[in-house]
Design a protein around this motif. Structure first.
Motif, PDB file in Angstrom:
ATOM      1  N   MET A 149       0.819  -1.195   0.000  1.00  0.00           N
ATOM      2  CA  MET A 149       0.000   0.000   0.000  1.00  0.00           C
ATOM      3  C   MET A 149       0.865   1.263   0.000  1.00  0.00           C
ATOM      4  N   GLU A 150       1.963   1.236   0.784  1.00  0.00           N
ATOM      5  CA  GLU A 150       2.815   2.421   0.876  1.00  0.00           C
ATOM      6  C   GLU A 150       3.489   2.719  -0.460  1.00  0.00           C
ATOM      7  N   GLU A 151       3.917   1.674  -1.188  1.00  0.00           N
ATOM      8  CA  GLU A 151       4.570   1.890  -2.471  1.00  0.00           C
ATOM      9  C   GLU A 151       3.621   2.535  -3.469  1.00  0.00           C
ATOM     10  N   GLU A 152       2.347   2.144  -3.423  1.00  0.00           N
ATOM     11  CA  GLU A 152       1.367   2.710  -4.339  1.00  0.00           C
ATOM     12  C   GLU A 152       1.164   4.195  -4.068  1.00  0.00           C
ATOM     13  N   LEU A 153       1.116   4.581  -2.801  1.00  0.00           N
ATOM     14  CA  LEU A 153       0.945   5.989  -2.451  1.00  0.00           C
ATOM     15  C   LEU A 153       2.155   6.820  -2.843  1.00  0.00           C
ATOM     16  N   ILE A 154       3.340   6.288  -2.630  1.00  0.00           N
ATOM     17  CA  ILE A 154       4.556   7.038  -2.949  1.00  0.00           C
ATOM     18  C   ILE A 154       4.653   7.268  -4.458  1.00  0.00           C
ATOM     19  N   ASP A 155       4.235   6.289  -5.249  1.00  0.00           N
ATOM     20  CA  ASP A 155       4.276   6.460  -6.698  1.00  0.00           C
ATOM     21  C   ASP A 155       3.255   7.486  -7.174  1.00  0.00           C
ATOM     22  N   ALA A 156       2.160   7.659  -6.440  1.00  0.00           N
ATOM     23  CA  ALA A 156       1.101   8.570  -6.860  1.00  0.00           C
ATOM     24  C   ALA A 156       1.373  10.021  -6.450  1.00  0.00           C
ATOM     25  N   VAL A 157       2.185  10.226  -5.427  1.00  0.00           N
ATOM     26  CA  VAL A 157       2.438  11.574  -4.903  1.00  0.00           C
ATOM     27  C   VAL A 157       3.718  12.131  -5.526  1.00  0.00           C
ATOM     28  N   PRO A 158       3.698  13.364  -6.027  1.00  0.00           N
ATOM     29  CA  PRO A 158       4.920  13.949  -6.599  1.00  0.00           C
ATOM     30  C   PRO A 158       6.000  14.166  -5.535  1.00  0.00           C
ATOM     31  N   CYS A 159       7.243  14.101  -5.968  1.00  0.00           N
ATOM     32  CA  CYS A 159       8.368  14.303  -5.048  1.00  0.00           C
ATOM     33  C   CYS A 159       8.329  15.690  -4.416  1.00  0.00           C
ATOM     34  N   SER A 160       7.865  16.673  -5.154  1.00  0.00           N
ATOM     35  CA  SER A 160       7.809  18.026  -4.599  1.00  0.00           C
ATOM     36  C   SER A 160       6.830  18.102  -3.429  1.00  0.00           C
ATOM     37  N   SER A 161       5.735  17.361  -3.500  1.00  0.00           N
ATOM     38  CA  SER A 161       4.787  17.347  -2.382  1.00  0.00           C
ATOM     39  C   SER A 161       5.380  16.669  -1.164  1.00  0.00           C
ATOM     40  N   LEU A 162       6.127  15.594  -1.375  1.00  0.00           N
ATOM     41  CA  LEU A 162       6.786  14.924  -0.252  1.00  0.00           C
ATOM     42  C   LEU A 162       7.850  15.833   0.366  1.00  0.00           C
ATOM     43  N   ALA A 163       8.557  16.592  -0.466  1.00  0.00           N
ATOM     44  CA  ALA A 163       9.580  17.502   0.047  1.00  0.00           C
ATOM     45  C   ALA A 163       8.951  18.626   0.860  1.00  0.00           C
ATOM     46  N   VAL A 164       7.857  19.192   0.373  1.00  0.00           N
ATOM     47  CA  VAL A 164       7.179  20.270   1.110  1.00  0.00           C
ATOM     48  C   VAL A 164       6.640  19.747   2.431  1.00  0.00           C
ATOM     49  N   ASP A 165       6.096  18.534   2.418  1.00  0.00           N
ATOM     50  CA  ASP A 165       5.599  17.933   3.653  1.00  0.00           C
ATOM     51  C   ASP A 165       6.728  17.769   4.670  1.00  0.00           C
ATOM     52  N   ALA A 166       7.872  17.269   4.208  1.00  0.00           N
ATOM     53  CA  ALA A 166       9.012  17.092   5.109  1.00  0.00           C
ATOM     54  C   ALA A 166       9.539  18.428   5.614  1.00  0.00           C
ATOM     55  N   ILE A 167       9.594  19.425   4.747  1.00  0.00           N
ATOM     56  CA  ILE A 167      10.073  20.746   5.160  1.00  0.00           C
ATOM     57  C   ILE A 167       9.178  21.326   6.244  1.00  0.00           C
ATOM     58  N   LEU A 168       7.872  21.237   6.049  1.00  0.00           N
ATOM     59  CA  LEU A 168       6.948  21.792   7.039  1.00  0.00           C
ATOM     60  C   LEU A 168       7.014  21.047   8.369  1.00  0.00           C
ATOM     61  N   ARG A 169       7.060  19.732   8.316  1.00  0.00           N
ATOM     62  CA  ARG A 169       7.082  18.949   9.562  1.00  0.00           C
ATOM     63  C   ARG A 169       8.382  19.152  10.343  1.00  0.00           C
ATOM     64  N   VAL A 170       9.502  18.941   9.673  1.00  0.00           N
ATOM     65  CA  VAL A 170      10.790  19.020  10.366  1.00  0.00           C
ATOM     66  C   VAL A 170      11.161  20.476  10.644  1.00  0.00           C
ATOM     67  N   GLY A 171      10.787  21.382   9.749  1.00  0.00           N
ATOM     68  CA  GLY A 171      11.029  22.803  10.002  1.00  0.00           C
ATOM     69  C   GLY A 171      10.278  23.301  11.216  1.00  0.00           C
ATOM     70  N   THR A 172       9.056  22.807  11.405  1.00  0.00           N
ATOM     71  CA  THR A 172       8.296  23.158  12.606  1.00  0.00           C
ATOM     72  C   THR A 172       8.970  22.615  13.850  1.00  0.00           C
ATOM     73  N   GLY A 173       9.478  21.399  13.759  1.00  0.00           N
ATOM     74  CA  GLY A 173      10.228  20.839  14.886  1.00  0.00           C
ATOM     75  C   GLY A 173      11.467  21.655  15.204  1.00  0.00           C
ATOM     76  N   GLY A 174      12.160  22.111  14.170  1.00  0.00           N
ATOM     77  CA  GLY A 174      13.332  22.955  14.378  1.00  0.00           C
ATOM     78  C   GLY A 174      12.972  24.299  14.983  1.00  0.00           C
ATOM     79  N   ALA A 175      11.840  24.853  14.571  1.00  0.00           N
ATOM     80  CA  ALA A 175      11.396  26.128  15.151  1.00  0.00           C
ATOM     81  C   ALA A 175      11.054  25.955  16.626  1.00  0.00           C
ATOM     82  N   ILE A 176      10.428  24.848  16.954  1.00  0.00           N
ATOM     83  CA  ILE A 176      10.127  24.573  18.374  1.00  0.00           C
ATOM     84  C   ILE A 176      11.422  24.395  19.158  1.00  0.00           C
ATOM     85  N   TRP A 177      12.398  23.723  18.552  1.00  0.00           N
ATOM     86  CA  TRP A 177      13.701  23.578  19.195  1.00  0.00           C
ATOM     87  C   TRP A 177      14.341  24.950  19.429  1.00  0.00           C
ATOM     88  N   GLY A 178      14.252  25.823  18.448  1.00  0.00           N
ATOM     89  CA  GLY A 178      14.789  27.178  18.601  1.00  0.00           C
ATOM     90  C   GLY A 178      14.057  27.966  19.669  1.00  0.00           C
TER      91      GLY A 178
END
Length: 130
Positions: free
Chosen positions: A1-30
């Motif tokens: 199931m996970e492979e099917e979702l990853i193939d359907a979602v563009p890499c740019s969307s995955l990158a933006v998701d990671a930036i927002l999640r981890v960037g928020t964590g970094g802001a909380i750390w700051g």
């Protein structure tokens, strides 16, 4: 199931998701680390508030940058190779580590950081998938 979702979602969307999640964590750390560092430097008033805001932005940006480079590289390599294994994380970790350490302009540090992040990324991906 996970492979099917990853193939359907563009890499740019995955990158933006990671930036927002981890960037928020970094802001909380700051937000947590900024007041302590300001107290150590003896700052107070407006200068302390300014220092805390700058540390929030700095940590958030750095963490988001690392997450964006890693996730977009990992996704691109996975799509190119058409395989989901630890090698993708190994290569993405090396690229991310080299990008982080490129600011030092010392090849020994670039190679060292790239190797360390690459090894941790591959180990984490291997333990997650197996």
């Amino acid at each position: 199931m996970e492979e099917e979702l990853i193939d359907a979602v563009p890499c740019s969307s995955l990158a933006v998701d990671a930036i927002l999640r981890v960037g928020t964590g970094g802001a909380i750390w700051g937000l947590c680390a900024g007041p302590q560092l300001a107290r150590r430097r003896g700052l107070s008033g407006i200068t302390r508030a300014s220092f805390v805001v700058k540390s929030i932005g700095k940590y958030g940006f750095q963490c988001g940058l690392v997450a964006g480079v890693f996730s977009s590289t990992h996704c691109g390599i996975q799509r190119y190779r058409k395989q989901n294994d630890w090698v993708n994380a190994l290569i993405a970790g090396a690229v991310t580590g080299a990008a982080i350490a490129a600011g030092t302009r010392r090849w020994t540090q670039v190679i060292g950081v790239a190797g360390i992040i690459s090894a941790f990324s591959a180990a984490a991906d291997y333990s997650r998938t197996n």
